[in-house]
Design an enzyme around this catalytic site. Structure first.
Site, PDB file in Angstrom:
ATOM      1  N   LYS A 176       8.041   8.871   1.789  1.00 19.28           N
ATOM      2  CA  LYS A 176       7.477   8.530   3.101  1.00 19.28           C
ATOM      3  C   LYS A 176       7.873   7.098   3.453  1.00 19.28           C
ATOM      4  O   LYS A 176       7.325   6.134   2.950  1.00 19.28           O
ATOM      5  CB  LYS A 176       5.954   8.639   3.138  1.00 19.28           C
ATOM      6  CG  LYS A 176       5.473   8.598   4.597  1.00 19.28           C
ATOM      7  CD  LYS A 176       4.113   7.999   4.819  1.00 19.28           C
ATOM      8  CE  LYS A 176       4.053   6.509   4.837  1.00 19.28           C
ATOM      9  NZ  LYS A 176       4.727   5.832   5.978  1.00 19.28           N
ATOM     10  N   GLY A 229       4.919  -2.591  -0.807  1.00 24.92           N
ATOM     11  CA  GLY A 229       4.251  -2.957   0.434  1.00 24.92           C
ATOM     12  C   GLY A 229       3.226  -4.043   0.192  1.00 24.92           C
ATOM     13  O   GLY A 229       3.386  -4.873  -0.708  1.00 24.92           O
ATOM     14  N   SER A 230       2.157  -4.011   0.976  1.00 22.15           N
ATOM     15  CA  SER A 230       1.178  -5.100   0.925  1.00 22.15           C
ATOM     16  C   SER A 230       0.262  -4.968  -0.289  1.00 22.15           C
ATOM     17  O   SER A 230       0.019  -3.870  -0.800  1.00 22.15           O
ATOM     18  CB  SER A 230       0.349  -5.107   2.206  1.00 22.15           C
ATOM     19  OG  SER A 230      -0.399  -3.917   2.305  1.00 22.15           O
ATOM     20  N   GLU A 232      -2.901  -5.340  -0.246  1.00 25.10           N
ATOM     21  CA  GLU A 232      -4.117  -4.614   0.130  1.00 25.10           C
ATOM     22  C   GLU A 232      -3.924  -3.106  -0.048  1.00 25.10           C
ATOM     23  O   GLU A 232      -4.760  -2.423  -0.623  1.00 25.10           O
ATOM     24  CB  GLU A 232      -4.498  -4.917   1.596  1.00 25.10           C
ATOM     25  CG  GLU A 232      -4.981  -6.328   1.837  1.00 25.10           C
ATOM     26  CD  GLU A 232      -3.895  -7.403   1.698  1.00 25.10           C
ATOM     27  OE1 GLU A 232      -2.698  -7.080   1.928  1.00 25.10           O
ATOM     28  OE2 GLU A 232      -4.221  -8.547   1.327  1.00 25.10           O
ATOM     29  N   ILE A 233      -2.791  -2.600   0.456  1.00 28.32           N
ATOM     30  CA  ILE A 233      -2.556  -1.154   0.340  1.00 28.32           C
ATOM     31  C   ILE A 233      -2.239  -0.792  -1.109  1.00 28.32           C
ATOM     32  O   ILE A 233      -2.612   0.278  -1.592  1.00 28.32           O
ATOM     33  CB  ILE A 233      -1.445  -0.688   1.311  1.00 28.32           C
ATOM     34  CG1 ILE A 233      -1.838  -0.982   2.769  1.00 28.32           C
ATOM     35  CG2 ILE A 233      -1.148   0.798   1.150  1.00 28.32           C
ATOM     36  CD1 ILE A 233      -3.084  -0.299   3.269  1.00 28.32           C
ATOM     37  N   GLY A 234      -1.615  -1.699  -1.841  1.00 26.40           N
ATOM     38  CA  GLY A 234      -1.369  -1.465  -3.275  1.00 26.40           C
ATOM     39  C   GLY A 234      -2.676  -1.221  -4.016  1.00 26.40           C
ATOM     40  O   GLY A 234      -2.793  -0.294  -4.835  1.00 26.40           O
ATOM     41  N   GLU A 251       4.982  -2.566  -6.145  1.00 22.07           N
ATOM     42  CA  GLU A 251       5.780  -3.761  -5.871  1.00 22.07           C
ATOM     43  C   GLU A 251       5.161  -4.421  -4.657  1.00 22.07           C
ATOM     44  O   GLU A 251       5.344  -3.948  -3.539  1.00 22.07           O
ATOM     45  CB  GLU A 251       7.232  -3.374  -5.563  1.00 22.07           C
ATOM     46  CG  GLU A 251       7.935  -2.629  -6.672  1.00 22.07           C
ATOM     47  CD  GLU A 251       8.202  -3.501  -7.867  1.00 22.07           C
ATOM     48  OE1 GLU A 251       8.296  -4.743  -7.716  1.00 22.07           O
ATOM     49  OE2 GLU A 251       8.305  -2.954  -8.977  1.00 22.07           O
ATOM     50  N   CYS A 285       9.581  -9.988   0.003  1.00 21.90           N
ATOM     51  CA  CYS A 285       8.423 -10.182  -0.870  1.00 21.90           C
ATOM     52  C   CYS A 285       8.633 -11.371  -1.796  1.00 21.90           C
ATOM     53  O   CYS A 285       7.686 -12.049  -2.165  1.00 21.90           O
ATOM     54  CB  CYS A 285       8.146  -8.913  -1.660  1.00 21.90           C
ATOM     55  SG  CYS A 285       9.604  -8.212  -2.426  1.00 21.90           S
ATOM     56  N   GLU A 385       0.474 -14.782   1.772  1.00 25.41           N
ATOM     57  CA  GLU A 385       1.800 -14.298   2.161  1.00 25.41           C
ATOM     58  C   GLU A 385       1.875 -14.195   3.686  1.00 25.41           C
ATOM     59  O   GLU A 385       1.024 -13.582   4.323  1.00 25.41           O
ATOM     60  CB  GLU A 385       2.053 -12.924   1.544  1.00 25.41           C
ATOM     61  CG  GLU A 385       3.410 -12.373   1.917  1.00 25.41           C
ATOM     62  CD  GLU A 385       3.777 -11.122   1.130  1.00 25.41           C
ATOM     63  OE1 GLU A 385       3.048 -10.123   1.225  1.00 25.41           O
ATOM     64  OE2 GLU A 385       4.788 -11.155   0.405  1.00 25.41           O
TER      65      GLU A 385
HETATM   66  P1  NAI Z   1       1.708  -1.744   4.353  1.00 25.21           P
HETATM   67  O1  NAI Z   1       1.426  -2.031   2.918  1.00 25.21           O
HETATM   68  O2  NAI Z   1       0.570  -1.317   5.216  1.00 25.21           O
HETATM   69  O3  NAI Z   1       2.856  -0.621   4.470  1.00 25.21           O
HETATM   70  C1  NAI Z   1       3.751  -0.234   3.465  1.00 25.21           C
HETATM   71  C2  NAI Z   1       3.826   1.276   3.363  1.00 25.21           C
HETATM   72  O4  NAI Z   1       2.551   1.788   2.973  1.00 25.21           O
HETATM   73  C3  NAI Z   1       4.156   1.985   4.681  1.00 25.21           C
HETATM   74  O5  NAI Z   1       4.995   3.084   4.404  1.00 25.21           O
HETATM   75  C4  NAI Z   1       2.802   2.449   5.160  1.00 25.21           C
HETATM   76  O6  NAI Z   1       2.851   3.550   6.030  1.00 25.21           O
HETATM   77  C5  NAI Z   1       2.140   2.823   3.855  1.00 25.21           C
HETATM   78  N1  NAI Z   1       0.677   2.879   3.877  1.00 25.21           N
HETATM   79  C6  NAI Z   1      -0.163   2.162   4.670  1.00 25.21           C
HETATM   80  N2  NAI Z   1      -1.429   2.520   4.431  1.00 25.21           N
HETATM   81  C7  NAI Z   1      -1.414   3.466   3.461  1.00 25.21           C
HETATM   82  C8  NAI Z   1      -2.421   4.224   2.792  1.00 25.21           C
HETATM   83  N3  NAI Z   1      -3.719   4.065   3.065  1.00 25.21           N
HETATM   84  N4  NAI Z   1      -2.046   5.107   1.835  1.00 25.21           N
HETATM   85  C9  NAI Z   1      -0.745   5.272   1.538  1.00 25.21           C
HETATM   86  N5  NAI Z   1       0.254   4.609   2.148  1.00 25.21           N
HETATM   87  C10 NAI Z   1      -0.075   3.702   3.104  1.00 25.21           C
HETATM   88  O7  NAI Z   1       2.385  -3.048   4.969  1.00 25.21           O
HETATM   89  P2  NAI Z   1       2.482  -3.454   6.520  1.00 25.21           P
HETATM   90  O8  NAI Z   1       1.176  -3.214   7.179  1.00 25.21           O
HETATM   91  O9  NAI Z   1       3.670  -2.832   7.107  1.00 25.21           O
HETATM   92  O10 NAI Z   1       2.745  -5.029   6.408  1.00 25.21           O
HETATM   93  C11 NAI Z   1       1.642  -5.927   6.212  1.00 25.21           C
HETATM   94  C12 NAI Z   1       1.997  -7.016   5.220  1.00 25.21           C
HETATM   95  O11 NAI Z   1       2.328  -6.435   3.971  1.00 25.21           O
HETATM   96  C13 NAI Z   1       3.211  -7.860   5.561  1.00 25.21           C
HETATM   97  O12 NAI Z   1       2.903  -8.884   6.449  1.00 25.21           O
HETATM   98  C14 NAI Z   1       3.570  -8.386   4.208  1.00 25.21           C
HETATM   99  O13 NAI Z   1       2.771  -9.485   3.872  1.00 25.21           O
HETATM  100  C15 NAI Z   1       3.243  -7.244   3.282  1.00 25.21           C
HETATM  101  N6  NAI Z   1       4.455  -6.442   2.963  1.00 25.21           N
HETATM  102  C16 NAI Z   1       5.059  -6.628   1.740  1.00 25.21           C
HETATM  103  C17 NAI Z   1       6.228  -5.945   1.443  1.00 25.21           C
HETATM  104  C18 NAI Z   1       6.923  -6.119   0.140  1.00 25.21           C
HETATM  105  O14 NAI Z   1       8.139  -5.988   0.080  1.00 25.21           O
HETATM  106  N7  NAI Z   1       6.238  -6.349  -0.948  1.00 25.21           N
HETATM  107  C19 NAI Z   1       6.865  -5.054   2.396  1.00 25.21           C
HETATM  108  C20 NAI Z   1       6.119  -4.868   3.629  1.00 25.21           C
HETATM  109  C21 NAI Z   1       4.976  -5.570   3.878  1.00 25.21           C
HETATM  110 MG    MG Z   2      -0.326  -1.685   7.209  1.00 23.09          MG
END
Ligand code: NAI
Ligand code: MG
Length: 483
Positions: A176, A229-230, A232-234, A251, A285, A385
């Site tokens: 996804k 990803g973030s 918080e979602i991790g 990650e 990141c 971040e």
């Molecule tokens: P996010 O963590 O919300 O999104 C990343 C992925 O997780 C997307 O595919 C999203 O659809 C999915 N996701 C979101 N909620 C979920 C849930 N409840 N269950 C399962 N999957 C879910 O990140 P977002 O909102 O796009 O960006 C917010 C912040 O996150 C950024 O400002 C940055 O600080 C951080 N981030 C870090 C990344 C990294 O490479 N470590 C990459 C992207 C964002």
């Molecule tokens: Mg998000």
């Protein structure tokens, strides 16, 4: 008319069952460039069932030989190279990254397929000695059905660094991609199908986190989740995966220190420090968002970095010569702008570059490179971040002080050290609590090497040998040989 993208489930291209779609934007103009299925739990279930059935029926694993799994990945590498320019253009359009950077990403994507194609035939177990009357075989088997949930900053790389080792290991999977950037993720099944991947092994569904991501994490039919990803979602994924004791690889983010000692090669350190936070619009990141500079050279370094920031060319990502594109989305641009406001009350802004003047880009999500000087390491812009082109410059006097500040952060993904003194470099590298330490370099991440963080930057390591290990289980077979 914008492209109407579709999900790829069990080898078929499908809309969401309820027909729902969402818009995909060109971040440099705000124009809609495609629509994608707004997948709901029922669509996710269908994708999970395809992956589960394909794993459980045994034709893929153990039915398909390691050599054939490897060859599929090697053919995929060739196809990516053949399609290199088209994929690079697509990635740049969808994410906003400059085309030159997108080309580098797609080259690494091809190499990831090649690298894990080589691994497929080199995954093997162990035979620990257990005495004269028995034999123990430790066999490596695929973990089963894996879910890959990926972000928007390196859309194709983040997807392939999960998909390729999972296939090498013999898993089946559901990918996804981030809702902001689904375009190149949907090219992956086309590439792998042409390379000979059987239907059902890789399934790709587009949609939002709560509706399309969360059901993957909750499903008892999914064995493992690889997430980038973030933070918080991790954490949410760990919590939501706990009921089914999901294996997770996380990650997450970072607030990586970039330490410049007074004895560093000045020009290289300045160039590296700026690239470390301005490449990919700072949406990395591992970005070196905290630049710690030793006092002897602090003023000169700050001036040089300000000059560098003024030289950054914001513009259309597809135009040669552009060195910084827009941020990926309106949300992300607003988030970064909020941090710039916070920074303005916490520290002094040393420079902010100009927005592009081209009227065609007026609707784009541009945030110019911004440097804050004399930042306190306790300030929010030094601790949180930001994920944009915002550098916090922090002065220090002694190596001990630089180290203490570097480690005083909840993240621990990466760090960079700039010095000509090898002992200082190595001793600093050893004392840094970070998963990746660069010495006189920044952001280089060869796919042969492990990638992942200490502390709240994540769990597990992708890429390298550890990348494939994360998709394997160990089975111990004990054979009683006593007469
Ligand atoms: P996010 O963590 O919300 O999104 C990343 C992925 O997780 C997307 O595919 C999203 O659809 C999915 N996701 C979101 N909620 C979920 C849930 N409840 N269950 C399962 N999957 C879910 O990140 P977002 O909102 O796009 O960006 C917010 C912040 O996150 C950024 O400002 C940055 O600080 C951080 N981030 C870090 C990344 C990294 O490479 N470590 C990459 C992207 C964002
Ligand atoms: Mg998000």
């Amino acid at each position: 008319m914008a492209d109407a993208l579709q999900n790829y489930i069990d080898g078929k291209w499908l809309d969401a069952a309820d027909g729902g779609r969402f818009d995909v934007f060109d971040p440099s103009t705000g124009a809609v460039i495609a629509t994608a299925p707004d997948s709901q739990p029922a669509d996710v279930e269908r994708a999970i069932d395809a992956a589960r059935r394909t794993f459980d029926d045994g034709a893929w694993w153990p039915g398909t030989s390691e050599r054939e799994r490897g060859r599929i990945l090697l053919r995929a590498a060739d196809i990516v190279r053949r399609e290199h320019e088209r994929l690079s253009q697509m990635e740049s359009l969808d994410s906003g990254k400059p085309i030159g950077e997108a080309r580098e990403d797609i080259s690494e994507v091809a190499f990831m397929f090649e690298y894990y194609g080589g691994w497929a035939t080199k995954i093997h177990g162990d035979i620990p000695p257990v005495g004269p009357d028995a034999m123990s075989l430790v066999v490596k088997e695929p973990m089963g059905v894996a879910a890959a949930i990926t972000p928007w900053n390196y859309p194709m790389m983040m997807a392939v660094q999960k998909v390729a080792p999972a296939i090498a290991a013999g898993c089946t999977l559901i990918l996804k991609p981030a809702e902001q950037t689904p375009l190149t993720a949907l090219e992956i099944p086309k590439i792998l199908e042409e390379a000979g991947l059987p239907a059902g092994v890789l399934n790709v569904i587009t949609g939002f986190g709560e509706t399309a991501g969360a059901p993957l994490v909750a499903s008892p039919k999914v064995d493992k989740v690889g997430f980038t990803g973030s933070k918080e979602i991790g954490k949410l994924i760990m919590r939501n995966g706990a009921d089914t004791l999901k294996r997770v690889t996380l990650e997450l983010g970072g607030k990586s220190p970039n330490i410049v000692f007074a004895d560093a090669d000045f020009d290289a350190a300045i160039e590296g420090s700026c690239n470390g936070i301005f490449w990919n619009q700072g949406e990395i990141c591992s970005a070196g968002s905290r630049v710690l500079v030793q006092r002897e050279i602090y003023d000169d370094a700050l001036n040089a970095m300000v000059e560098h920031a003024k030289g950054v060319k914001l513009g259309a990502p597809g135009a040669e010569g552009t060195t910084m594109g827009p941020l990926v989305s309106k949300d992300q641009a607003e988030r970064v702008e909020r941090y710039i406001e916070i920074g303005s009350s916490e520290a002094s802004m040393a420079v902010q570059g100009d927005r592009p003047t081209d009227p065609a880009l007026a609707g784009g999500y541009f945030v110019p490179p911004t440097i804050f000087a004399d930042v306190d390491n306790k300030a929010r812009i030094a601790q949180e971040e930001i994920f944009g082109p915002v550098m916090s410059v922090i002065p220090f006097s002694t190596p001990e002080e630089a180290l203490a500040m570097s480690n005083d952060n909840e993240y621990g993904l990466a760090a960079a050290v700039w010095t000509r003194d090898i002992k200082k470099a190595m001793n600093t590298a050893r004392a840094l609590r970070a998963g990746i330490v660069w010495i006189n370099d920044t952001q280089t991440a060869p796919s042969e090497t492990p990638w992942g963080g200490y502390k709240q930057s994540g769990i597990g390591r992708e890429l390298g040998a550890s990348g494939v290990e994360d998709y394997l289980e160990a089975k111990h077979i004990y054979v009683n040989l006593a007469e």
